[in-house]
Write a protein that holds these residues in place. Sequence first.
Motif, PDB file in Angstrom:
ATOM      1  N   GLN A  71      -3.561  10.132 -12.752  1.00  0.00           N
ATOM      2  CA  GLN A  71      -3.709  11.245 -11.823  1.00  0.00           C
ATOM      3  C   GLN A  71      -2.487  11.320 -10.918  1.00  0.00           C
ATOM      4  N   VAL A  72      -2.298  12.473 -10.283  1.00  0.00           N
ATOM      5  CA  VAL A  72      -1.093  12.728  -9.493  1.00  0.00           C
ATOM      6  C   VAL A  72      -1.446  12.961  -8.028  1.00  0.00           C
ATOM      7  N   HIS A  73      -0.644  12.335  -7.146  1.00  0.00           N
ATOM      8  CA  HIS A  73      -0.797  12.504  -5.699  1.00  0.00           C
ATOM      9  C   HIS A  73       0.502  13.059  -5.115  1.00  0.00           C
ATOM     10  N   LYS A  74       0.386  13.800  -4.023  1.00  0.00           N
ATOM     11  CA  LYS A  74       1.559  14.260  -3.287  1.00  0.00           C
ATOM     12  C   LYS A  74       1.990  13.193  -2.279  1.00  0.00           C
ATOM     13  N   ALA A  75       3.303  13.070  -2.100  1.00  0.00           N
ATOM     14  CA  ALA A  75       3.842  12.135  -1.116  1.00  0.00           C
ATOM     15  C   ALA A  75       5.132  12.718  -0.543  1.00  0.00           C
ATOM     16  N   VAL A  76       5.570  12.165   0.563  1.00  0.00           N
ATOM     17  CA  VAL A  76       6.833  12.575   1.193  1.00  0.00           C
ATOM     18  C   VAL A  76       7.601  11.322   1.590  1.00  0.00           C
ATOM     19  N   ALA A 107       0.852  -1.190   0.000  1.00  0.00           N
ATOM     20  CA  ALA A 107       0.000   0.000   0.000  1.00  0.00           C
ATOM     21  C   ALA A 107       0.886   1.238   0.000  1.00  0.00           C
ATOM     22  N   PRO A 108       0.375   2.378  -0.489  1.00  0.00           N
ATOM     23  CA  PRO A 108       1.207   3.588  -0.539  1.00  0.00           C
ATOM     24  C   PRO A 108       1.735   4.007   0.832  1.00  0.00           C
ATOM     25  N   ASP A 147       6.609   7.996   3.586  1.00  0.00           N
ATOM     26  CA  ASP A 147       6.390   8.468   4.950  1.00  0.00           C
ATOM     27  C   ASP A 147       5.014   9.134   5.075  1.00  0.00           C
ATOM     28  N   HIS A 148       4.592   9.757   3.990  1.00  0.00           N
ATOM     29  CA  HIS A 148       3.240  10.341   3.937  1.00  0.00           C
ATOM     30  C   HIS A 148       2.740  10.241   2.505  1.00  0.00           C
ATOM     31  N   PHE A 149       1.454   9.929   2.343  1.00  0.00           N
ATOM     32  CA  PHE A 149       0.850   9.846   1.009  1.00  0.00           C
ATOM     33  C   PHE A 149      -0.550  10.437   1.083  1.00  0.00           C
ATOM     34  N   ASP A 150      -0.799  11.471   0.283  1.00  0.00           N
ATOM     35  CA  ASP A 150      -2.105  12.119   0.249  1.00  0.00           C
ATOM     36  C   ASP A 150      -3.041  11.302  -0.641  1.00  0.00           C
ATOM     37  N   MET A 151      -4.095  10.760  -0.064  1.00  0.00           N
ATOM     38  CA  MET A 151      -5.008   9.899  -0.815  1.00  0.00           C
ATOM     39  C   MET A 151      -5.862  10.675  -1.817  1.00  0.00           C
ATOM     40  N   HIS A 152      -5.914  11.977  -1.682  1.00  0.00           N
ATOM     41  CA  HIS A 152      -6.702  12.782  -2.626  1.00  0.00           C
ATOM     42  C   HIS A 152      -5.786  13.326  -3.725  1.00  0.00           C
ATOM     43  N   ALA A 153      -6.142  13.058  -4.970  1.00  0.00           N
ATOM     44  CA  ALA A 153      -5.324  13.498  -6.107  1.00  0.00           C
ATOM     45  C   ALA A 153      -5.307  15.014  -6.207  1.00  0.00           C
ATOM     46  N   CYS A 154      -4.145  15.574  -6.543  1.00  0.00           N
ATOM     47  CA  CYS A 154      -4.043  17.026  -6.739  1.00  0.00           C
ATOM     48  C   CYS A 154      -4.266  17.398  -8.201  1.00  0.00           C
ATOM     49  N   GLU A 190      11.599  10.455   3.247  1.00  0.00           N
ATOM     50  CA  GLU A 190      12.924  10.894   3.716  1.00  0.00           C
ATOM     51  C   GLU A 190      13.122  12.396   3.509  1.00  0.00           C
ATOM     52  N   GLY A 191      12.081  13.159   3.804  1.00  0.00           N
ATOM     53  CA  GLY A 191      12.152  14.610   3.724  1.00  0.00           C
ATOM     54  C   GLY A 191      11.966  15.192   2.345  1.00  0.00           C
ATOM     55  N   LYS A 192      11.827  14.347   1.331  1.00  0.00           N
ATOM     56  CA  LYS A 192      11.654  14.832  -0.045  1.00  0.00           C
ATOM     57  C   LYS A 192      10.173  14.853  -0.417  1.00  0.00           C
ATOM     58  N   ASN A 193       9.743  15.970  -1.015  1.00  0.00           N
ATOM     59  CA  ASN A 193       8.386  16.062  -1.542  1.00  0.00           C
ATOM     60  C   ASN A 193       8.340  15.374  -2.908  1.00  0.00           C
ATOM     61  N   LEU A 194       7.383  14.484  -3.074  1.00  0.00           N
ATOM     62  CA  LEU A 194       7.307  13.667  -4.287  1.00  0.00           C
ATOM     63  C   LEU A 194       5.956  13.820  -4.980  1.00  0.00           C
ATOM     64  N   ALA A 195       5.967  13.603  -6.292  1.00  0.00           N
ATOM     65  CA  ALA A 195       4.741  13.507  -7.083  1.00  0.00           C
ATOM     66  C   ALA A 195       4.612  12.061  -7.537  1.00  0.00           C
ATOM     67  N   VAL A 196       3.450  11.474  -7.321  1.00  0.00           N
ATOM     68  CA  VAL A 196       3.234  10.068  -7.669  1.00  0.00           C
ATOM     69  C   VAL A 196       2.103   9.993  -8.687  1.00  0.00           C
ATOM     70  N   LYS A 197       2.441   9.574  -9.902  1.00  0.00           N
ATOM     71  CA  LYS A 197       1.444   9.471 -10.971  1.00  0.00           C
ATOM     72  C   LYS A 197       0.924   8.038 -11.048  1.00  0.00           C
ATOM     73  N   ILE A 198      -0.393   7.895 -11.044  1.00  0.00           N
ATOM     74  CA  ILE A 198      -1.032   6.578 -11.022  1.00  0.00           C
ATOM     75  C   ILE A 198      -1.933   6.432 -12.241  1.00  0.00           C
ATOM     76  N   GLN A 199      -1.719   5.373 -12.991  1.00  0.00           N
ATOM     77  CA  GLN A 199      -2.500   5.142 -14.197  1.00  0.00           C
ATOM     78  C   GLN A 199      -3.876   4.572 -13.845  1.00  0.00           C
ATOM     79  N   TYR A 200      -4.884   5.018 -14.588  1.00  0.00           N
ATOM     80  CA  TYR A 200      -6.242   4.530 -14.349  1.00  0.00           C
ATOM     81  C   TYR A 200      -6.370   3.057 -14.731  1.00  0.00           C
ATOM     82  N   PRO A 201      -7.206   2.307 -14.025  1.00  0.00           N
ATOM     83  CA  PRO A 201      -7.416   0.884 -14.356  1.00  0.00           C
ATOM     84  C   PRO A 201      -7.985   0.717 -15.763  1.00  0.00           C
ATOM     85  N   GLY A 202      -7.498  -0.277 -16.468  1.00  0.00           N
ATOM     86  CA  GLY A 202      -8.062  -0.635 -17.769  1.00  0.00           C
ATOM     87  C   GLY A 202      -7.617   0.216 -18.932  1.00  0.00           C
ATOM     88  N   VAL A 203      -6.814   1.256 -18.692  1.00  0.00           N
ATOM     89  CA  VAL A 203      -6.417   2.165 -19.776  1.00  0.00           C
ATOM     90  C   VAL A 203      -5.608   1.440 -20.841  1.00  0.00           C
TER      91      VAL A 203
END
Length: 436
Positions: free
Chosen positions: A134-139, A114-115, A120-127, A141-154
């Motif tokens: 779609q893209v989510h914010k995550a953290v 699971a994310p 260390d932190h994962f925002d469940m709401h897409a920005c 080891e102190g780094k701010n990250l962007a996590v892109k997730i592909q839609y199912p079935g695409v």
Amino acid sequence: MKEQENIPTGKVERATRFVSAGIKVGGNYVKHYTKKLLDPSLTKEDLHEDNAKDIYNTLSNLKGSALKVAQMLSMDRGMLPTAYVDRFSLSQYSAPPLSGPLVVNTFNKTLGKAPQQLYDHFDMHACNAASIGQVHKAVKEGKNLAVKIQYPGVAGSVSSDLKIVKPFAIRLVGMKEVEMDKYFEEIESKLLEETDYKLEVSRSIELSESCSHIENLVFPKYYPELSSERIITMDWLEGKHLKEFIDTNPSQEVRNKIGQALWDFYHYQVHHLKKVHADPHPGNFLMRDDGTVGIFDFGCVKEIPEFFYKNYFSLTNRDIYKDESKWRQIYTNLELIHPNDTEEEFQFFSGLFHKMVDLLTLPFTQDQFDFGDETYFKEIYAYTDYVSNLKEVRNSKVARGSRHSLYINRTYFGLYSILSDLKANVKTRFVPEVEQ
């Protein structure tokens, strides 16, 4: 924005959703012409707005390739009524996002955790939510990250989606099916690549490193160990999307710096790497007050064959037109004219393309070009509208233009559009490699 709990993935279900949108569009036409009987002065603006809304609502819930085609169409402001452009452009970064359970399911299936176990932190709401993912914010080891997730079935619905959207695109753009076939083959191959996130990560790393020397560009770092075939993890970039940035009323100096950086970015890829980030919609750029611009999303990369490159960019040299045998061969190589054209067809279509080439290559022929010149773009839109309404063009039985021109034209139309919105003044002089 309301989150989606599920996405239709079956061919029949997706086709049924699109048919229902077609029924709504038919109803809109009936409503429009009924009103027009009572008020003959009524224009089609309300009809376009209703149709655009119904089609976009359907595509945005289907996600995937059908929505991507709408996004592509929205980038050409001279091709569609304004209502369609405005509505379809939402797909660049404002489509309805997926709900949390679907996000967690994607992580469990492709990364085995699971994310919350990976970051260390994962925002469940897409920005941000677009056509493919779609893209989510995550953290971590102190780094701010962007996590892109592909839609199912695409990935599995690319071919069937294009069959669904093809009649709509043919009618909307005004092209015949024979014209669309080879272009849809090109679109399908690119969309299949865009759904391969492992390929995107490798291309992102390669092209970011290759273009890192270009002034005022910022690229994120990518993390293959936190990525999969349907997930990409990269550094979070700060900045504003184009419209939001322009609303801050940046200085002309900052506009010019960003415009120059974007021009140099595309110039270097096309003319030195012979491969290019071919998805230049505003959702892929983040602009900053200091004149720098963040660039990401290398899912759509067009590799440019040498034969096509030499012919295509030789047309930026106006001296070519002094030798009819030379430019005639170039037009034939680019499939703008065909060996079986009659002399009358040759004269007609070559005349149209002369004018179009002159307009579109004008920035390449000057040391510096003001993309804030509205008269230039009005002339382009007026001419493309004029050409598209000619009966000889509408009745042409052959597609005119190489399949390779589709994404190269799209790249420059997208770049020109962004530079126009920025009102940037850019150094653009170009000497074709084949002439050097």
